[in-house]
Design an enzyme around this catalytic site. Structure first.
Site, mmCIF file in Angstrom:
data_model
loop_
_atom_site.group_PDB
_atom_site.id
_atom_site.type_symbol
_atom_site.label_atom_id
_atom_site.label_comp_id
_atom_site.label_asym_id
_atom_site.label_seq_id
_atom_site.Cartn_x
_atom_site.Cartn_y
_atom_site.Cartn_z
ATOM 1 N N SER A 132 0.706 -1.424 -0.185
ATOM 2 C CA SER A 132 0.329 -0.088 -0.119
ATOM 3 C C SER A 132 0.792 1.713 0.136
ATOM 4 C CB SER A 132 -0.394 -0.234 0.968
ATOM 5 O OG SER A 132 -1.584 -1.048 1.432
ATOM 6 N N GLU A 304 -8.690 6.796 17.889
ATOM 7 C CA GLU A 304 -8.716 5.141 17.873
ATOM 8 C C GLU A 304 -7.342 5.161 18.615
ATOM 9 O OE1 GLU A 304 -9.824 1.908 19.050
ATOM 10 O OE2 GLU A 304 -11.940 2.374 19.024
ATOM 11 N N GLU A 347 -10.101 7.098 2.807
ATOM 12 C CA GLU A 347 -9.549 5.639 2.343
ATOM 13 C C GLU A 347 -10.620 4.465 3.415
ATOM 14 O OE1 GLU A 347 -5.931 2.765 3.360
ATOM 15 O OE2 GLU A 347 -6.530 4.488 4.973
ATOM 16 N N HIS A 500 -1.717 -10.163 -0.643
ATOM 17 C CA HIS A 500 -2.416 -9.166 -1.434
ATOM 18 C C HIS A 500 -1.997 -10.061 -2.740
ATOM 19 C CE1 HIS A 500 -0.547 -5.215 0.705
ATOM 20 N NE2 HIS A 500 -1.845 -5.911 1.155
HETATM 21 ZN ZN LIG Z 1 -2.582 -5.404 2.746
#
Ligand SMILES: [Zn+2]
Length: 563
Positions: A132, A304, A347, A500
């Site tokens: 990512s 959080e 996101e 992934h």
């Molecule tokens: Zn990931």
């Protein structure tokens, strides 16, 4: 300043004359596109010749060839479904449709109504299957880079000193400097890979706070991602809205804010530093304070200590945390007050996490949550002036298989035929005589073998084993409710975390410039379409002398931190 109108026609004619067949040009070669502007790209040996300058120019050429320079976007909203593979999208649309009582296959997620679509090729400079950090850096800066890189061009992941000369500027940072309002919304930590790539520069995504950095990197002049967020605010004034998790990276160890414990080792209270930099700004940690902050000039919401909860597990009360749709609405309301326009990143981070955890229910539920957030943005903006882009950073190994009949529960066992020639009816069975689910994972923690935490057989979320026994065979799912939110789909090979996938992901777009999203695009082209289609952004780059004679930004800008 913008010379597109004057130059578009000659450029198009020139393009037609040579059929856009310039050597090394990465854009479409056979068919000239309306509004196409030609940018010459040098032919290189690959991968050796892939410099940051080459990546930037090649992305600019592809976007210009697709007509992005004709865009006139005032606002840009980018929705990033982290790990939202095309399989995840297809399954989530059925999941969302079946929740409404429909068969599901015909249902559309919010972005599936958008007029423009493209495929995004996601590889990192050093990895066939990407992560990512490298992918979001490509999307945010227009330059492909190495796995793990945040806002820096390809280099050694462990070399801080080298990375300092390779810092890249994101469209979010560029927008802030161009006087636009900016916002970041994520269900991950604010310092996690995707949001971090819009404001920070480190060769290793794990450097989220000072305690996560090697001493050598600190001594060589690198700083952690959370402290770079504060530097970004100091340098650019933005973002006006930042809503996410990750409070622990901003607070000293031994201290708390809103009940959330810090873990910094350098004693800095970055929330106090943010308040000092942003007069009138509000820091909030729970839903009720978040709602009270409506109308504030700037809001930093960290709900959080680490990531926000999954939508399925979230506390919906006043002491809990808002969902992605509420945060998106809040961000757009705040940013839309700025007459200069805005850019916003939203996101849906935890699609990725649920897939890693081998739990399709939460992955699809998070995708449905992202769809509600996108619908809110569609409802609150106009396609006349706001470019909305929805994409994913990379795929996952979720598979959608068998021949379930129409309307079969997407999380259920395949009920239909056992093969293309079958006539349907009861559960389809494998060659062992056992039923199987439509969704499964090629790898991950759903492997049937016994672990120290769960016995042989189907696994329940959360299960993150460090070792497993070989499975004696497949589990018998006949009496198992595979639609339960905690059911973990079987995985073929055992890993503590599902991986992934390397295939393409989708891009869906609406609004000015969106027509440039078509065909098979390298992922970093997304940045170039956004910048070329937004006059305030491209004019800022041209004013800095980074554009060619046609007004196309072709040279990567240097971020404030590196000047
Ligand atoms: Zn990931």
């Amino acid at each position: 300043m913008i010379r597109t109108t004057r130059l578009a026609l000659p450029a198009l004619c020139a393009c037609l004359a040579v059929a856009c067949a310039a050597p090394g040009a990465p854009g479409p070669r056979a068919v000239a596109q309306a509004g196409a502007v030609h940018v010459e790209v040098p032919a290189i040996a690959r991968p050796e010749g892939e410099t940051p300058a080459w990546w930037y120019r090649s992305g600019a050429a592809a976007a210009a060839a697709n007509g992005a320079m004709a865009g006139r976007a005032r606002n840009v909203i980018v929705f990033l479904g982290d790990g939202m593979s095309l399989t995840t999208v297809a399954a989530a649309r059925i999941f969302a449709g079946q929740r409404e009582g429909a068969p599901g296959e015909e249902h559309r997620l919010a972005w599936e109504y958008f007029p423009a679509t493209a495929l995004s090729r996601t590889y990192n400079t050093d990895a066939q299957t990407p992560d990512s950090a490298g992918t979001m850096t490509a999307i945010a800066t227009g330059v492909k880079t190495h796995m793990g890189a945040i806002g820096v061009a390809a280099g050694d992941r462990h070399d801080c000193g080298q990375s300092l000369d390779r810092r890249l500027q994101s469209w979010l940072s560029l927008a802030a400097e161009a006087g636009m309002a900016t916002g970041i919304v994520s269900t991950a930590r604010l310092t996690h890979a995707t949001p971090a790539a819009t404001y920070a520069h480190v060769p290793d995504r794990h450097w989220e706070s000072d305690v996560a950095m090697p001493a050598a990197a600190r001594e060589a002049g690198c700083s952690d991602i959370a402290s770079q967020f504060i530097e970004h605010v100091r340098a650019t004034g933005g973002p006006r809205v930042a809503l996410a998790g990750g409070a622990r990276e901003f607070l000293p160890e031994g201290t708390r804010a809103g009940g959330l414990a810090g873990r910094r080792g350098d004693g800095r209270d970055l929330l106090a530093e943010w308040r000092a930099l942003v007069p009138g700004g509000r820091v909030v940690h729970r839903t009720t304070d978040f709602e009270d902050a409506r109308g504030a000039p700037a809001v930093l919401g960290l709900f959080e200590a680490a990531h926000m909860q999954y939508e399925h597990d979230r506390d919906r009360g006043p002491d809990g945390e808002p969902d992605l749709e509420a945060m998106t609405r809040f961000a757009i309301e705040t940013l839309a007050r700025d007459p200069a326009g805005y850019v916003l990143l939203v996101e849906g981070a935890r699609i990725d996490h649920a897939n890693h955890e081998g739990n399709a229910y939460r992955a699809l539920d998070e995708t449905a949550s992202l769809s509600r957030a996108v619908q809110a943005a569609v409802d609150m903006t106009s396609a006349e002036d706001t470019l909305i882009v929805v994409t994913a950073d990379h795929s996952h190994v979720l598979t959608f298989a068998g021949y379930p009949r129409r309307g079969n529960p997407i999380l259920g066992k395949v009920r239909g035929s056992g093969g293309e020639d079958g006539d349907g009816g009861g559960y389809a069975r494998d060659l062992l005589g056992l039923p199987y689910t439509t969704l499964s994972y090629a790898n991950g923690p759903g492997y049937a073998g016994a672990s120290a935490r769960q016995p042989e057989g189907p696994k329940r979320h959360f299960h993150g084993p460090t070792a497993v026994q070989p499975a004696a065979g497949r589990p018998d799912l006949t009496a198992v409710d595979t639609t339960h939110p905690d059911f973990m789909q079987e995985s073929l090979l055992p890993l503590w975390s599902e991986t992934h996938g390397g295939e393409d992901v989708g891009i869906w777009a609406r609004g000015p410039g969106s027509a440039a999203f078509r065909g098979s695009l390298e992922q970093h082209v997304i940045y170039h379409v956004i910048v070329q289609a937004t006059p305030r952004l491209r004019e800022r780059l041209c004013a800095a002398g980074l554009c060619d004679a046609q007004g196309v930004p072709v040279v990567p800008p240097v971020p404030a931190a590196a000047r």
